[in-house]
Design a protein around this motif. Structure first.
Motif, PDB file in Angstrom:
ATOM      1  N   ALA A 191       0.838  -1.203   0.000  1.00 46.19           N
ATOM      2  CA  ALA A 191       0.000   0.000   0.000  1.00 46.19           C
ATOM      3  C   ALA A 191       0.870   1.249   0.000  1.00 46.19           C
ATOM      4  O   ALA A 191       0.585   2.231  -0.707  1.00 46.19           O
ATOM      5  CB  ALA A 191      -0.936  -0.012   1.204  1.00 46.19           C
ATOM      6  N   TRP A 192       1.944   1.236   0.805  1.00 42.02           N
ATOM      7  CA  TRP A 192       2.863   2.381   0.818  1.00 42.02           C
ATOM      8  C   TRP A 192       3.486   2.580  -0.550  1.00 42.02           C
ATOM      9  O   TRP A 192       3.564   3.719  -1.057  1.00 42.02           O
ATOM     10  CB  TRP A 192       3.963   2.152   1.856  1.00 42.02           C
ATOM     11  N   TYR A 193       3.935   1.511  -1.166  1.00 43.72           N
ATOM     12  CA  TYR A 193       4.546   1.616  -2.494  1.00 43.72           C
ATOM     13  C   TYR A 193       3.542   2.189  -3.495  1.00 43.72           C
ATOM     14  O   TYR A 193       3.889   3.090  -4.287  1.00 43.72           O
ATOM     15  CB  TYR A 193       5.033   0.241  -2.965  1.00 43.72           C
ATOM     16  N   ALA A 194       2.319   1.677  -3.493  1.00 43.65           N
ATOM     17  CA  ALA A 194       1.311   2.135  -4.450  1.00 43.65           C
ATOM     18  C   ALA A 194       1.039   3.621  -4.290  1.00 43.65           C
ATOM     19  O   ALA A 194       0.951   4.371  -5.275  1.00 43.65           O
ATOM     20  CB  ALA A 194       0.025   1.334  -4.276  1.00 43.65           C
ATOM     21  N   LEU A 195       0.906   4.085  -3.057  1.00 45.58           N
ATOM     22  CA  LEU A 195       0.653   5.504  -2.813  1.00 45.58           C
ATOM     23  C   LEU A 195       1.841   6.366  -3.238  1.00 45.58           C
ATOM     24  O   LEU A 195       1.663   7.473  -3.775  1.00 45.58           O
ATOM     25  CB  LEU A 195       0.353   5.733  -1.332  1.00 45.58           C
ATOM     26  N   THR A 196       3.040   5.865  -3.014  1.00 43.94           N
ATOM     27  CA  THR A 196       4.241   6.620  -3.388  1.00 43.94           C
ATOM     28  C   THR A 196       4.328   6.798  -4.895  1.00 43.94           C
ATOM     29  O   THR A 196       4.585   7.903  -5.394  1.00 43.94           O
ATOM     30  CB  THR A 196       5.499   5.904  -2.871  1.00 43.94           C
ATOM     31  N   VAL A 197       4.084   5.718  -5.647  1.00 43.49           N
ATOM     32  CA  VAL A 197       4.229   5.775  -7.101  1.00 43.49           C
ATOM     33  C   VAL A 197       3.104   6.594  -7.725  1.00 43.49           C
ATOM     34  O   VAL A 197       3.341   7.428  -8.597  1.00 43.49           O
ATOM     35  CB  VAL A 197       4.267   4.352  -7.691  1.00 43.49           C
ATOM     36  N   ILE A 198       1.868   6.373  -7.282  1.00 43.07           N
ATOM     37  CA  ILE A 198       0.748   7.108  -7.881  1.00 43.07           C
ATOM     38  C   ILE A 198       0.849   8.592  -7.533  1.00 43.07           C
ATOM     39  O   ILE A 198       0.338   9.447  -8.266  1.00 43.07           O
ATOM     40  CB  ILE A 198      -0.609   6.523  -7.412  1.00 43.07           C
ATOM     41  N   GLY A 199       1.515   8.912  -6.408  1.00 42.35           N
ATOM     42  CA  GLY A 199       1.693  10.306  -6.033  1.00 42.35           C
ATOM     43  C   GLY A 199       2.652  11.051  -6.939  1.00 42.35           C
ATOM     44  O   GLY A 199       2.613  12.286  -7.020  1.00 42.35           O
ATOM     45  N   ILE A 200       3.519  10.329  -7.636  1.00 41.47           N
ATOM     46  CA  ILE A 200       4.458  10.954  -8.564  1.00 41.47           C
ATOM     47  C   ILE A 200       3.768  11.315  -9.870  1.00 41.47           C
ATOM     48  O   ILE A 200       3.917  12.418 -10.398  1.00 41.47           O
ATOM     49  CB  ILE A 200       5.648  10.008  -8.821  1.00 41.47           C
ATOM     50  N   ASN A 201       2.978  10.352 -10.387  1.00 39.28           N
ATOM     51  CA  ASN A 201       2.314  10.573 -11.672  1.00 39.28           C
ATOM     52  C   ASN A 201       1.166   9.579 -11.792  1.00 39.28           C
ATOM     53  O   ASN A 201       1.380   8.369 -11.678  1.00 39.28           O
ATOM     54  CB  ASN A 201       3.306  10.384 -12.828  1.00 39.28           C
ATOM     55  N   GLU A 202      -0.032  10.072 -12.015  1.00 41.80           N
ATOM     56  CA  GLU A 202      -1.179   9.177 -12.121  1.00 41.80           C
ATOM     57  C   GLU A 202      -1.083   8.244 -13.330  1.00 41.80           C
ATOM     58  O   GLU A 202      -1.725   7.205 -13.364  1.00 41.80           O
ATOM     59  CB  GLU A 202      -2.475   9.983 -12.186  1.00 41.80           C
ATOM     60  N   ALA A 203      -0.282   8.613 -14.304  1.00 46.58           N
ATOM     61  CA  ALA A 203      -0.073   7.745 -15.465  1.00 46.58           C
ATOM     62  C   ALA A 203       0.675   6.476 -15.089  1.00 46.58           C
ATOM     63  O   ALA A 203       0.698   5.511 -15.861  1.00 46.58           O
ATOM     64  CB  ALA A 203       0.691   8.494 -16.553  1.00 46.58           C
ATOM     65  N   TYR A 204       1.262   6.464 -13.901  1.00 47.51           N
ATOM     66  CA  TYR A 204       1.983   5.285 -13.425  1.00 47.51           C
ATOM     67  C   TYR A 204       1.048   4.276 -12.744  1.00 47.51           C
ATOM     68  O   TYR A 204       1.521   3.353 -12.086  1.00 47.51           O
ATOM     69  CB  TYR A 204       3.070   5.692 -12.428  1.00 47.51           C
ATOM     70  N   PHE A 205      -0.256   4.449 -12.912  1.00 46.31           N
ATOM     71  CA  PHE A 205      -1.209   3.577 -12.217  1.00 46.31           C
ATOM     72  C   PHE A 205      -0.893   2.082 -12.374  1.00 46.31           C
ATOM     73  O   PHE A 205      -0.911   1.341 -11.376  1.00 46.31           O
ATOM     74  CB  PHE A 205      -2.642   3.862 -12.689  1.00 46.31           C
ATOM     75  N   PRO A 206      -0.622   1.565 -13.587  1.00 45.57           N
ATOM     76  CA  PRO A 206      -0.349   0.117 -13.685  1.00 45.57           C
ATOM     77  C   PRO A 206       0.831  -0.323 -12.828  1.00 45.57           C
ATOM     78  O   PRO A 206       0.796  -1.390 -12.206  1.00 45.57           O
ATOM     79  CB  PRO A 206      -0.072  -0.092 -15.183  1.00 45.57           C
ATOM     80  N   ALA A 207       1.875   0.503 -12.795  1.00 46.36           N
ATOM     81  CA  ALA A 207       3.040   0.166 -11.982  1.00 46.36           C
ATOM     82  C   ALA A 207       2.717   0.276 -10.495  1.00 46.36           C
ATOM     83  O   ALA A 207       3.200  -0.507  -9.674  1.00 46.36           O
ATOM     84  CB  ALA A 207       4.211   1.080 -12.338  1.00 46.36           C
ATOM     85  N   ALA A 208       1.885   1.246 -10.126  1.00 41.72           N
ATOM     86  CA  ALA A 208       1.509   1.407  -8.724  1.00 41.72           C
ATOM     87  C   ALA A 208       0.620   0.265  -8.246  1.00 41.72           C
ATOM     88  O   ALA A 208       0.782  -0.252  -7.147  1.00 41.72           O
ATOM     89  CB  ALA A 208       0.798   2.745  -8.534  1.00 41.72           C
ATOM     90  N   ALA A 209      -0.314  -0.133  -9.098  1.00 37.67           N
ATOM     91  CA  ALA A 209      -1.331  -1.096  -8.676  1.00 37.67           C
ATOM     92  C   ALA A 209      -0.849  -2.535  -8.685  1.00 37.67           C
ATOM     93  O   ALA A 209      -1.288  -3.348  -7.864  1.00 37.67           O
ATOM     94  CB  ALA A 209      -2.564  -0.966  -9.577  1.00 37.67           C
ATOM     95  N   PHE A 210       0.076  -2.878  -9.598  1.00 38.08           N
ATOM     96  CA  PHE A 210       0.336  -4.296  -9.849  1.00 38.08           C
ATOM     97  C   PHE A 210       1.722  -4.800  -9.464  1.00 38.08           C
ATOM     98  O   PHE A 210       1.958  -6.006  -9.538  1.00 38.08           O
ATOM     99  CB  PHE A 210       0.093  -4.605 -11.332  1.00 38.08           C
TER     100      PHE A 210
END
Length: 296
Positions: A191-210
């Protein structure tokens, strides 16, 4: 839906059957990680959808092909365990087992295509739902114990929802205290990783979520070798999605823990008393994804 991808799914089901369900799923995990790296690197090719969750290593294709192949082999008496998702179907030396895997690859592709059409976006995880349904169809086609399994005398004495003896899923994580700590740890960090990545750029959603899912799936390579690693992909994917949707680390971790216990409940409902594999994590994922859709 198109005919070329349908043929590719037939091949993916054969490939998954030849590898074995769990080894094929391990490759799903590695493919997800490659796809996430591609997203973060700015690639325009959707490697996650087309390879990791497509006809190459999509669980609804390759994993389900492996599950169906071993269920068929057990029914034919050429393999002793219909729940064995580690052994590669190539070792059965029966082309029909591989063909069954290919047919279930086609079934998986068709079901996901239908669900993608009829369900609104995010309604549930269509791949996980298809894995559950495909596994159930394999049980009803090749198994003898019915959808919910048949209780042995020992199981009747213990009770349906009390594992023991051979009626177990993952023995080293079935105790509730152990399950809670494992699920809490992996859910917090993903969850921490997902929030960190999506906070940088919403276009990174696949990388944040999976990515959490990919790491969990890839780690099961050790389970193939008999090392007692936990099965956590139903925790990490739900924790990641819940954290992204809510913006809360706490909510992400909570949903991951709930998914862990739901997976264990699914194992005691469908898996431990059956003679073929019905996947507990996939069951938890499609239910919890629907819960997230309702809430968020």
């Amino acid at each position: 839906m198109n005919f070329v991808t349908l043929l590719a799914s037939f091949g993916g089901g054969i490939f998954g059957a030849a590898l074995g369900g769990l080894p094929a799923f391990v490759f799903t995990g590695f493919a997800v990680l490659v796809g996430a790296a591609a997203v973060l690197g700015g690639s325009s090719f959707d490697f996650i959808s087309n390879v990791a969750f497509g006809p190459v290593f999509g669980p609804h294709v390759a994993f389900c092909g492996g599950v169906a192949a071993v269920a068929y082999a057990a029914k034919k008496g050429i393999h002793g365990a219909g729940k064995d998702i580690v052994s590669g179907g190539a070792g059965f030396k029966d082309p029909m087992a591989l063909l069954v895997g290919g047919l279930f690859g086609i079934l998986g592709y068709l079901l996901v295509s239908v669900f993608n059409t009829i369900f609104p976006a995010g309604f549930t995880d269509n791949i996980a739902l298809t894995v559950f349904l495909s596994n159930a169809i394999a049980r009803l086609t090749f198994g003898k114990t019915g959808l919910f399994g048949t209780l042995s005398e020992d199981a009747q004495a213990r009770g349906r929802f009390t594992p023991g003896g051979n009626d177990v899923w993952v023995p080293h994580q079935q105790d509730f205290g152990q399950l809670f700590i494992i699920s809490l740890g992996v859910s917090l960090v993903t969850a921490w990783y997902a929030l960190t990545v999506i906070g940088i750029n919403e276009a990174y959603f696949p990388a944040a979520a999976f990515v959490g899912f990919g790491i969990s799936a890839a780690s099961l390579v050790f389970l193939c070798f008999g090392i007692n690693v936990p099965v956590t992909h139903h925790m990490t994917i739900i924790a990641s999605l819940a954290a992204i949707f809510s913006g809360s680390l706490f909510i992400g971790a909570l949903m991951g823990v709930i998914s862990a216990f739901l997976g264990e409940f699914a194992s005691r409902t469908f898996f431990i008393h059956g003679d073929t594999h019905i996947d507990p994590p996939a069951t938890a994922i499609f239910i919890m994804t629907f819960v997230l859709w309702v809430i968020f």
